[in-house]
Structure formats: C-alpha cells, structure tokens
Write an enzyme that holds these catalytic residues in place. Structure first.
Site, PDB file in Angstrom:
ATOM      1  N   LYS A  76    -114.719  -6.531  15.782  1.00 53.48           N
ATOM      2  CA  LYS A  76    -113.594  -6.317  16.033  1.00 53.48           C
ATOM      3  C   LYS A  76    -113.336  -5.014  14.843  1.00 53.48           C
ATOM      4  O   LYS A  76    -113.237  -5.374  13.944  1.00 53.48           O
ATOM      5  CB  LYS A  76    -113.125  -7.079  16.763  1.00 53.48           C
ATOM      6  CG  LYS A  76    -112.768  -7.860  16.132  1.00 53.48           C
ATOM      7  CD  LYS A  76    -111.239  -8.545  16.235  1.00 53.48           C
ATOM      8  CE  LYS A  76    -111.271 -10.386  14.929  1.00 53.48           C
ATOM      9  NZ  LYS A  76    -109.899 -10.566  15.095  1.00 53.48           N
TER      10      LYS A  76
ATOM     11  N   LYS B  92    -108.294  -6.104  10.050  1.00 53.64           N
ATOM     12  CA  LYS B  92    -107.959  -6.023   9.089  1.00 53.64           C
ATOM     13  C   LYS B  92    -107.799  -6.342   7.718  1.00 53.64           C
ATOM     14  O   LYS B  92    -107.481  -6.199   7.238  1.00 53.64           O
ATOM     15  CB  LYS B  92    -106.200  -6.412   8.841  1.00 53.64           C
ATOM     16  CG  LYS B  92    -105.518  -8.100   9.800  1.00 53.64           C
ATOM     17  CD  LYS B  92    -103.675  -7.984   9.606  1.00 53.64           C
ATOM     18  CE  LYS B  92    -103.536  -9.022  10.506  1.00 53.64           C
ATOM     19  NZ  LYS B  92    -102.616  -8.490  11.472  1.00 53.64           N
TER      20      LYS B  92
ATOM     21  N   LYS C  21    -113.035 -16.875   9.176  1.00 55.52           N
ATOM     22  CA  LYS C  21    -112.652 -16.923   8.205  1.00 55.52           C
ATOM     23  C   LYS C  21    -113.207 -17.127   6.790  1.00 55.52           C
ATOM     24  O   LYS C  21    -113.202 -16.377   6.160  1.00 55.52           O
ATOM     25  CB  LYS C  21    -111.153 -16.674   8.512  1.00 55.52           C
ATOM     26  CG  LYS C  21    -110.845 -15.228   9.091  1.00 55.52           C
ATOM     27  CD  LYS C  21    -108.865 -15.612   8.940  1.00 55.52           C
ATOM     28  CE  LYS C  21    -107.798 -14.260   9.698  1.00 55.52           C
ATOM     29  NZ  LYS C  21    -106.970 -14.698  10.328  1.00 55.52           N
TER      30      LYS C  21
HETATM   31  P1  TYM Z   1    -103.493 -11.349  14.687  1.00 53.04           P
HETATM   32  O1  TYM Z   1    -101.606 -10.236  13.196  1.00 53.04           O
HETATM   33  O2  TYM Z   1    -104.707 -11.292  13.594  1.00 53.04           O
HETATM   34  O3  TYM Z   1    -103.526 -10.199  15.367  1.00 53.04           O
HETATM   35  C1  TYM Z   1    -101.764  -9.563  16.159  1.00 53.04           C
HETATM   36  C2  TYM Z   1    -102.404  -9.300  17.532  1.00 53.04           C
HETATM   37  O4  TYM Z   1    -102.652  -7.864  16.895  1.00 53.04           O
HETATM   38  C3  TYM Z   1    -104.258  -8.864  18.060  1.00 53.04           C
HETATM   39  N1  TYM Z   1    -105.650  -7.869  17.989  1.00 53.04           N
HETATM   40  C4  TYM Z   1    -106.430  -7.252  18.335  1.00 53.04           C
HETATM   41  N2  TYM Z   1    -106.641  -7.041  19.905  1.00 53.04           N
HETATM   42  C5  TYM Z   1    -107.394  -5.831  19.977  1.00 53.04           C
HETATM   43  N3  TYM Z   1    -108.279  -5.616  19.695  1.00 53.04           N
HETATM   44  C6  TYM Z   1    -108.704  -6.174  18.052  1.00 53.04           C
HETATM   45  N4  TYM Z   1    -109.565  -5.369  17.355  1.00 53.04           N
HETATM   46  C7  TYM Z   1    -107.577  -6.590  17.576  1.00 53.04           C
HETATM   47  N5  TYM Z   1    -107.205  -7.285  16.246  1.00 53.04           N
HETATM   48  C8  TYM Z   1    -106.012  -8.222  16.594  1.00 53.04           C
HETATM   49  C9  TYM Z   1    -104.423 -10.125  17.956  1.00 53.04           C
HETATM   50  O5  TYM Z   1    -105.239 -10.721  19.127  1.00 53.04           O
HETATM   51  C10 TYM Z   1    -102.866 -10.440  18.482  1.00 53.04           C
HETATM   52  O6  TYM Z   1    -102.449 -10.197  19.520  1.00 53.04           O
HETATM   53  N6  TYM Z   1    -103.004 -16.093  15.224  1.00 53.04           N
HETATM   54  C11 TYM Z   1    -102.037 -14.519  15.811  1.00 53.04           C
HETATM   55  C12 TYM Z   1    -100.617 -14.475  15.513  1.00 53.04           C
HETATM   56  C13 TYM Z   1     -99.565 -16.162  16.229  1.00 53.04           C
HETATM   57  C14 TYM Z   1     -99.652 -15.858  17.321  1.00 53.04           C
HETATM   58  C15 TYM Z   1     -98.773 -16.913  17.887  1.00 53.04           C
HETATM   59  C16 TYM Z   1     -99.839 -15.310  18.247  1.00 53.04           C
HETATM   60  C17 TYM Z   1     -99.248 -16.404  15.599  1.00 53.04           C
HETATM   61  N7  TYM Z   1     -98.867 -17.944  16.188  1.00 53.04           N
HETATM   62  C18 TYM Z   1     -98.229 -17.584  18.878  1.00 53.04           C
HETATM   63  C19 TYM Z   1     -99.300 -15.610  19.954  1.00 53.04           C
HETATM   64  C20 TYM Z   1     -98.689 -16.515  19.870  1.00 53.04           C
HETATM   65  C21 TYM Z   1    -103.288 -13.517  14.975  1.00 53.04           C
HETATM   66  O7  TYM Z   1    -103.726 -14.237  13.545  1.00 53.04           O
HETATM   67  O8  TYM Z   1    -103.089 -12.610  14.953  1.00 53.04           O
END
Ligand code: TYM
Length: 333
Positions: free
Chosen positions: A201, A204, A120
């Site tokens: 992957k 967003k 990022k």
């Molecule tokens: P974020 O908002 O980027 O994504 C949310 C969830 O979606 C999953 N994900 C995917 N899974 C499969 N294929 C993909 N292409 C794909 N893109 C995204 C992510 O793995 C995630 O589970 N840091 C985290 C948010 C967070 C969090 C937490 C998660 C903050 N605190 C505590 C768990 C526990 C994030 O940026 O997810």
C-alpha cells in the site's frame, strides 16, 4: 417532544496520525470520504498525536505536523463550522478510557491478532508497548463519542472490528454503555497502492518517496513520480487487480480524482498506451495538487490553533460524559 434534526443525525469519527507526510492514499481512502459525510452527519475529526508517539518523533517536527495535518483537513474541504476538528491529547478522556479498556475489555489474544503491529513492529529493533496497545487507544477514540460510522482506508478495518469486540465485551460484562460502530470503506480507493510496488500500500512510512504522492509534493515532482510509476507487462489499459495491479491502481487514482468511472477510462484508452495514461494522470494529479496547495497555504497557524481549541472545548463534554458512565459501571466514579 419533537426531535431536533441534529439529534437524529448519526455520528462519524475518524483521525489521522501526525507522523510522516500525508499522501494521496490518505486523501482518497479517508479524507475525501469525510468531506462527503460532513453535510449529512455529525462529524468529529481528530489529529491523533498520542498515536503518533507510539514511535519516536522529533518534538519540534511533531508540533509542526499537528498543525499541518489540520491544514490538510481544511484544504481537503473539511469545514470547521460543520465538523469538529480537535487534537487527541487535548482531551484526557482518551487515555483514561484507553487504560480502562486495557483492563476491562482488551485481551492479549485480541492484540496478538493485529496485523499492523506485526508489520510496523517487525522492522524495528525495539518496539514500544504503546505500539502494541495502539488499537485500544483507537477504540477509546471511537467509543467516547457514541460513534456510528468510522470512515477509514482498509488497513484500519481490523482496528474498527476490534473496537466492536471491546465495546460488546464491556457492555456484556458491566452493562450497556457503548454504541457499536461500523467502519466505512470506499469500494474503490480503500487501499491505494505504492507507485513503486503495487503489491504494497501507499504508505507514509515507505522507505522510498517514489512510493507515494505526498499532498505537499510540488505538482512537478508528483507528475514525475506518476511518469516513473511501475507498470505491468502487456500494453492494454484494463482494470484487472490480478493481472494488472499497477495499471489498476493508476486507474483507481485517475477515476477518483477526475470523477470519470473506470469503465469509461478503459474505453477512452482503448487504442492508447501506458505512456498516454500516465501523461494524462500526471496532469490530473498536478492540477489537483495545485488547487489543494493554494488552499493549504492559505491557513495560518493561529487560525489552526483556534480551530483546535474550539473543537476540543466543544466536544470534551461528550467524552467526559461517556467516561463518567464507564467509571460508574466499574464502581470507580
Ligand atoms: P493513518 O494516520 O495511518 O491513516 C489515516 C487514514 O488514511 C487511510 N490510509 C489509506 N487509505 C487508502 N490507501 C492507502 N494507501 C492508505 N494509507 C492510509 C487509513 O486507513 C486511515 O483511514 N490508526 C489510524 C488513526 C486513528 C483513527 C482513530 C482512525 C486513530 N484513532 C479512530 C479512525 C478512528 C491510523 O494510523 O491512520
């Protein structure tokens, strides 16, 4: 004393950032797991707005997106009667614990290993300190609730591993407080790949909307994106991540949405071409989105605000109690 069934249930915690559009990867990798878990576990699902501001957000859009993410949780099937849904910034213990972990557990050497920051950060001219420190806030999110299981996509596993390291280090240096959580990732669907490039992957923050199917894309638009998705050389429809990464990705999406396993799909498409697979998948995705969006549009902002407030009020005492114990160990209570 007889234990109430509720008391022995494991705790599940996860979250999504209200930044950019949510897509099929978020749903298949994370949200759909949450829905399956909510009957069995104590589930807590957070909208992680403090994570979203690690990169610049337009304030009006951000407040809109926070509500929209909750609507996506609800449309996915999360039931606020069963699971707690709340907004991260509503509970101050998250940022407080994050600071404490920064000082008492996290090391530069740990954060320097985080690949997501490198990815990022690499694209930006100036990078906030928050973006670098983001995994420590994520650790605080998880550790505040004595979490056992963290259902995520595979890009977040490294952050859950770091959470374990920080928790173990704190427990060792100051005395036992934190439970050590584990990540839960799907066997298939842990990393849904981009439709325009199966080596990256679905994301967003992708530069082109052809990369992803947003959960808010119109069914017609989504069908077009599937039909335009890149494919592999050859014509056989076969799951083979090395030789056929694009077709394998389409098969995974198809299988997760339809419930038909991949080997059955391979058999069904034995004498057919990529075009047939794409047409049928386009229909499957459109059907899914049509049903999803009917639910998504049925919730009002007022309902969502009430759910967030109730969720935070319900769960705040748990977070505050963990923080109290942490401060006690540090001698700052
Ligand atoms: P974020 O908002 O980027 O994504 C949310 C969830 O979606 C999953 N994900 C995917 N899974 C499969 N294929 C993909 N292409 C794909 N893109 C995204 C992510 O793995 C995630 O589970 N840091 C985290 C948010 C967070 C969090 C937490 C998660 C903050 N605190 C505590 C768990 C526990 C994030 O940026 O997810």
């Amino acid at each position: 004393m007889e234990l109430d069934k509720q008391d022995i249930k494991k705790t599940v915690f996860s979250g999504v950032q209200p930044s950019g559009v949510l897509h099929l990867g978020n749903y298949l990798g994370a949200l759909s797991q949450w829905v399956e878990m909510q009957n069995q576990y104590n589930c807590i699902f957070c909208v992680v707005d403090y994570h979203a501001i690690t990169v610049k957000q337009e304030p009006k859009e951000l407040s809109r997106r926070i509500l929209d993410v909750v609507k996506i949780y609800l449309a996915s099937g999360i039931n606020p009667e069963q699971a707690v849904i709340f907004q991260q910034s509503d509970i101050t213990a998250h940022t407080e614990l994050s600071w404490i972990l920064n000082c008492a557990s996290a090391r530069l050497a740990d954060l320097n290993k985080m690949t997501q920051f490198k990815e990022k950060g690499a694209k930006k001219e100036s990078v906030s300190v928050g973006l670098y420190d983001y995994p420590v806030l994520m650790a605080a999110d998880i550790l505040l609730y004595n979490t056992d299981i963290v259902p995520v996509g595979d890009d977040q596993v490294q952050h859950v591993e770091l959470t374990r390291t920080l928790a173990e280090r704190f427990n060792r240096d100051y005395g036992q407080v934190f439970k050590i959580p584990e990540a839960s990732v799907r066997k298939q669907g842990a990393r849904i790949m981009g439709l325009d490039d199966p080596s990256k992957k679905m994301s967003k923050s992708a530069s082109s909307p052809a990369n992803y199917i947003a959960l808010t894309d119109s069914p017609e638009m989504a069908a077009k994106k599937i039909k335009r998705a890149v494919t592999d050389s050859g014509s056989e429809i076969k799951f083979d991540l090395k030789k056929k990464p694009a077709i394998s990705n389409l098969l995974v999406i198809f299988s997760l949405l339809s419930g038909i396993n991949i080997s059955e799909l391979e058999t069904n498409y034995k004498n057919k071409g990529y075009g047939d697979l794409k047409n049928d998948l386009a229909e499957e995705v459109s059907k899914f989105l049509r049903e999803f969006q009917i639910k998504y549009n049925s919730f009002t902002d007022e309902e969502v605000k009430r759910i967030l407030k109730d969720g935070a009020d319900k769960i705040r005492p748990v977070a505050n109690e963990t923080l109290r114990r942490v401060k006690e160990k540090l001698g700052i209570n």
